[in-house]
Design a protein around this motif. Structure first.
Motif, PDB file in Angstrom:
ATOM      1  N   TYR A  30      -3.324  -8.214  -7.926  1.00  0.00           N
ATOM      2  CA  TYR A  30      -3.330  -6.880  -8.532  1.00  0.00           C
ATOM      3  C   TYR A  30      -4.494  -6.084  -7.909  1.00  0.00           C
ATOM      4  O   TYR A  30      -5.647  -6.326  -8.217  1.00  0.00           O
ATOM      5  CB  TYR A  30      -3.508  -7.051 -10.035  1.00  0.00           C
ATOM      6  CG  TYR A  30      -3.361  -5.846 -10.918  1.00  0.00           C
ATOM      7  CD1 TYR A  30      -3.161  -6.031 -12.281  1.00  0.00           C
ATOM      8  CD2 TYR A  30      -3.445  -4.550 -10.455  1.00  0.00           C
ATOM      9  CE1 TYR A  30      -3.020  -4.964 -13.147  1.00  0.00           C
ATOM     10  CE2 TYR A  30      -3.316  -3.477 -11.311  1.00  0.00           C
ATOM     11  CZ  TYR A  30      -3.105  -3.688 -12.660  1.00  0.00           C
ATOM     12  OH  TYR A  30      -2.971  -2.617 -13.512  1.00  0.00           O
ATOM     13  N   ARG A  31      -4.178  -5.119  -7.069  1.00  0.00           N
ATOM     14  CA  ARG A  31      -5.193  -4.302  -6.384  1.00  0.00           C
ATOM     15  C   ARG A  31      -5.149  -2.894  -6.950  1.00  0.00           C
ATOM     16  O   ARG A  31      -4.299  -2.081  -6.592  1.00  0.00           O
ATOM     17  CB  ARG A  31      -4.913  -4.246  -4.876  1.00  0.00           C
ATOM     18  CG  ARG A  31      -4.887  -5.587  -4.189  1.00  0.00           C
ATOM     19  CD  ARG A  31      -6.253  -6.135  -3.988  1.00  0.00           C
ATOM     20  NE  ARG A  31      -6.233  -7.356  -3.162  1.00  0.00           N
ATOM     21  CZ  ARG A  31      -7.191  -8.267  -3.181  1.00  0.00           C
ATOM     22  NH1 ARG A  31      -8.241  -8.123  -3.997  1.00  0.00           N
ATOM     23  NH2 ARG A  31      -7.112  -9.311  -2.384  1.00  0.00           N
ATOM     24  N   LYS A  32      -6.089  -2.615  -7.845  1.00  0.00           N
ATOM     25  CA  LYS A  32      -6.094  -1.309  -8.498  1.00  0.00           C
ATOM     26  C   LYS A  32      -6.486  -0.205  -7.508  1.00  0.00           C
ATOM     27  O   LYS A  32      -5.969   0.908  -7.557  1.00  0.00           O
ATOM     28  CB  LYS A  32      -7.041  -1.329  -9.693  1.00  0.00           C
ATOM     29  CG  LYS A  32      -6.983  -0.089 -10.558  1.00  0.00           C
ATOM     30  CD  LYS A  32      -7.776  -0.291 -11.829  1.00  0.00           C
ATOM     31  CE  LYS A  32      -7.641   0.925 -12.743  1.00  0.00           C
ATOM     32  NZ  LYS A  32      -8.148   2.145 -12.131  1.00  0.00           N
ATOM     33  N   GLU A  33      -7.398  -0.525  -6.574  1.00  0.00           N
ATOM     34  CA  GLU A  33      -7.897   0.516  -5.674  1.00  0.00           C
ATOM     35  C   GLU A  33      -6.814   1.011  -4.715  1.00  0.00           C
ATOM     36  O   GLU A  33      -6.843   2.162  -4.279  1.00  0.00           O
ATOM     37  CB  GLU A  33      -9.113   0.003  -4.897  1.00  0.00           C
ATOM     38  CG  GLU A  33      -8.835  -1.177  -3.974  1.00  0.00           C
ATOM     39  CD  GLU A  33      -8.880  -2.508  -4.679  1.00  0.00           C
ATOM     40  OE1 GLU A  33      -8.901  -2.544  -5.924  1.00  0.00           O
ATOM     41  OE2 GLU A  33      -8.855  -3.534  -3.966  1.00  0.00           O
ATOM     42  N   THR A  34      -5.855   0.131  -4.399  1.00  0.00           N
ATOM     43  CA  THR A  34      -4.755   0.533  -3.516  1.00  0.00           C
ATOM     44  C   THR A  34      -3.433   0.633  -4.267  1.00  0.00           C
ATOM     45  O   THR A  34      -2.385   0.874  -3.659  1.00  0.00           O
ATOM     46  CB  THR A  34      -4.586  -0.472  -2.357  1.00  0.00           C
ATOM     47  OG1 THR A  34      -4.418  -1.790  -2.894  1.00  0.00           O
ATOM     48  CG2 THR A  34      -5.804  -0.445  -1.437  1.00  0.00           C
ATOM     49  N   THR A  35      -3.473   0.474  -5.557  1.00  0.00           N
ATOM     50  CA  THR A  35      -2.276   0.453  -6.438  1.00  0.00           C
ATOM     51  C   THR A  35      -1.162  -0.382  -5.817  1.00  0.00           C
ATOM     52  O   THR A  35      -0.025   0.075  -5.632  1.00  0.00           O
ATOM     53  CB  THR A  35      -1.773   1.869  -6.778  1.00  0.00           C
ATOM     54  OG1 THR A  35      -1.395   2.563  -5.576  1.00  0.00           O
ATOM     55  CG2 THR A  35      -2.829   2.655  -7.525  1.00  0.00           C
ATOM     56  N   SER A  36      -1.496  -1.628  -5.497  1.00  0.00           N
ATOM     57  CA  SER A  36      -0.537  -2.494  -4.819  1.00  0.00           C
ATOM     58  C   SER A  36      -0.463  -3.860  -5.476  1.00  0.00           C
ATOM     59  O   SER A  36      -1.399  -4.298  -6.173  1.00  0.00           O
ATOM     60  CB  SER A  36      -0.903  -2.643  -3.341  1.00  0.00           C
ATOM     61  OG  SER A  36      -2.145  -3.310  -3.198  1.00  0.00           O
ATOM     62  N   PHE A  37       0.651  -4.540  -5.209  1.00  0.00           N
ATOM     63  CA  PHE A  37       0.872  -5.891  -5.752  1.00  0.00           C
ATOM     64  C   PHE A  37       1.817  -6.606  -4.782  1.00  0.00           C
ATOM     65  O   PHE A  37       2.937  -6.947  -5.106  1.00  0.00           O
ATOM     66  CB  PHE A  37       1.467  -5.786  -7.161  1.00  0.00           C
ATOM     67  CG  PHE A  37       1.470  -7.070  -7.950  1.00  0.00           C
ATOM     68  CD1 PHE A  37       2.645  -7.540  -8.532  1.00  0.00           C
ATOM     69  CD2 PHE A  37       0.303  -7.784  -8.153  1.00  0.00           C
ATOM     70  CE1 PHE A  37       2.655  -8.710  -9.286  1.00  0.00           C
ATOM     71  CE2 PHE A  37       0.297  -8.956  -8.905  1.00  0.00           C
ATOM     72  CZ  PHE A  37       1.480  -9.409  -9.473  1.00  0.00           C
ATOM     73  N   HIS A  38       1.357  -6.837  -3.591  1.00  0.00           N
ATOM     74  CA  HIS A  38       2.190  -7.397  -2.535  1.00  0.00           C
ATOM     75  C   HIS A  38       2.465  -8.880  -2.768  1.00  0.00           C
ATOM     76  O   HIS A  38       1.549  -9.647  -3.084  1.00  0.00           O
ATOM     77  CB  HIS A  38       1.529  -7.216  -1.172  1.00  0.00           C
ATOM     78  CG  HIS A  38       1.161  -5.800  -0.846  1.00  0.00           C
ATOM     79  ND1 HIS A  38       1.975  -4.727  -1.144  1.00  0.00           N
ATOM     80  CD2 HIS A  38       0.058  -5.292  -0.247  1.00  0.00           C
ATOM     81  CE1 HIS A  38       1.392  -3.621  -0.737  1.00  0.00           C
ATOM     82  NE2 HIS A  38       0.227  -3.924  -0.197  1.00  0.00           N
ATOM     83  N   LEU A  39       3.693  -9.277  -2.531  1.00  0.00           N
ATOM     84  CA  LEU A  39       4.100 -10.673  -2.704  1.00  0.00           C
ATOM     85  C   LEU A  39       3.962 -11.410  -1.379  1.00  0.00           C
ATOM     86  O   LEU A  39       4.411 -10.912  -0.347  1.00  0.00           O
ATOM     87  CB  LEU A  39       5.555 -10.742  -3.184  1.00  0.00           C
ATOM     88  CG  LEU A  39       6.111 -12.134  -3.468  1.00  0.00           C
ATOM     89  CD1 LEU A  39       5.428 -12.753  -4.684  1.00  0.00           C
ATOM     90  CD2 LEU A  39       7.623 -12.065  -3.688  1.00  0.00           C
ATOM     91  N   GLU A  40       3.372 -12.611  -1.419  1.00  0.00           N
ATOM     92  CA  GLU A  40       3.170 -13.402  -0.203  1.00  0.00           C
ATOM     93  C   GLU A  40       3.541 -14.853  -0.443  1.00  0.00           C
ATOM     94  O   GLU A  40       3.405 -15.375  -1.555  1.00  0.00           O
ATOM     95  CB  GLU A  40       1.705 -13.324   0.254  1.00  0.00           C
ATOM     96  CG  GLU A  40       1.253 -11.941   0.645  1.00  0.00           C
ATOM     97  CD  GLU A  40      -0.192 -11.919   1.121  1.00  0.00           C
ATOM     98  OE1 GLU A  40      -0.552 -11.015   1.881  1.00  0.00           O
ATOM     99  OE2 GLU A  40      -0.952 -12.824   0.718  1.00  0.00           O
ATOM    100  N   LYS A  41       4.000 -15.483   0.638  1.00  0.00           N
ATOM    101  CA  LYS A  41       4.205 -16.923   0.636  1.00  0.00           C
ATOM    102  C   LYS A  41       3.933 -17.432   2.041  1.00  0.00           C
ATOM    103  O   LYS A  41       4.420 -16.855   3.012  1.00  0.00           O
ATOM    104  CB  LYS A  41       5.619 -17.300   0.197  1.00  0.00           C
ATOM    105  CG  LYS A  41       5.780 -18.815   0.040  1.00  0.00           C
ATOM    106  CD  LYS A  41       7.136 -19.201  -0.527  1.00  0.00           C
ATOM    107  CE  LYS A  41       7.170 -20.717  -0.777  1.00  0.00           C
ATOM    108  NZ  LYS A  41       8.475 -21.187  -1.297  1.00  0.00           N
TER     109      LYS A  41
END
Lengths: 113, 116
Positions: free
Chosen positions: A66-77
């Motif tokens: 959860y990255r509030k500064e970039t408003t992102s939530f990228h999924l990784e595997k």
């Protein structure tokens, strides 16, 4: 209002490749963030979630921060398998929690041998 | 087994012929909701219910009705279906805590509706 933007698919990868599916959001306050997965012919199921900034959700080798500064939530595997082939949805809940989820449009992942 | 059950799974009907899609959950969840899934649009909420006899509109309620007479059931009614209601429909349920739910929705397997 709240909104979620996901990278468009389909994404096609070879087995053991690294996966990133981008997700950014617009929301007031501090929503919780989620990734849901939909396998062929099935309903959606929760994959992972994060409820506050800098939290990392993880499950089945998938991670998202959860990255509030970039408003992102990228999924990784790190290493995908054929069995990971599915549609992945990023979602957010209303401020303060709650049951209403706003979903992105979904990203189809196809993993080949 | 904890589950959300929808029926029918597949239905082809004609414009104007009333139909009901049933939804039942066995987890004693207070919250239930209907979504429709369309290509390029993701999931959009149609109606939701916070508890028995409490229902409210979601983002795309036009052309739909719901009822919540019992905690476990939340049927979706299309009084006069039209072709633009051809879609994949999902029922979902979850707990409702004192500060709202946790965000973990439990979904049914979906009902694919075609209106000719």
């Amino acid at each position: 209002g709240n909104s979620v933007t996901q990278m468009e698919g389909p994404v096609t990868l070879s087995e053991e490749a690294f996966l990133t599916i981008n997700c950014t959001y617009t929301a007031t306050g501090y929503p919780s963030l989620f990734w849901y997965v939909q396998y062929p012919g099935e309903g959606l199921q929760l994959l992972l979630k994060a409820t506050k900034a800098d939290d990392k959700g993880s499950n089945k080798g998938f991670e998202a921060t959860y990255r509030k500064e970039t408003t992102s939530f990228h999924l990784e595997k790190g290493s995908v398998q054929v069995s990971d082939s599915a549609v992945y949805f990023c979602a957010l809940s209303g401020t303060g929690g709650g049951n209403k989820l706003t979903f992105g449009t979904g990203t189809q992942l196809k993993v080949e041998l | 087994e904890a589950q959300v059950t929808q029926n029918p799974r597949y239905l082809i009907t004609v414009t104007g012929k009333k139909l009901t899609v049933t939804c039942s959950q066995n987890m004693n969840h207070e919250y239930m909701s209907w979504y429709r899934q369309d290509p390029g649009l993701g999931l959009r909420q149609i109606y939701y219910s916070m508890n028995v006899e409490v229902t409210d509109k979601g983002d795309v309620p036009e052309g739909y009705k719901v009822s919540r007479k019992e905690k476990r059931n939340f049927p979706l009614i299309l009084e006069s279906p039209s072709p633009n209601q051809t879609s994949l429909y999902f029922c979902a349920s979850s707990w409702t805590g004192p500060q709202g739910g946790t965000g973990e929705l439990f979904f049914g397997e979906g009902s694919r509706l075609t209106v000719l």
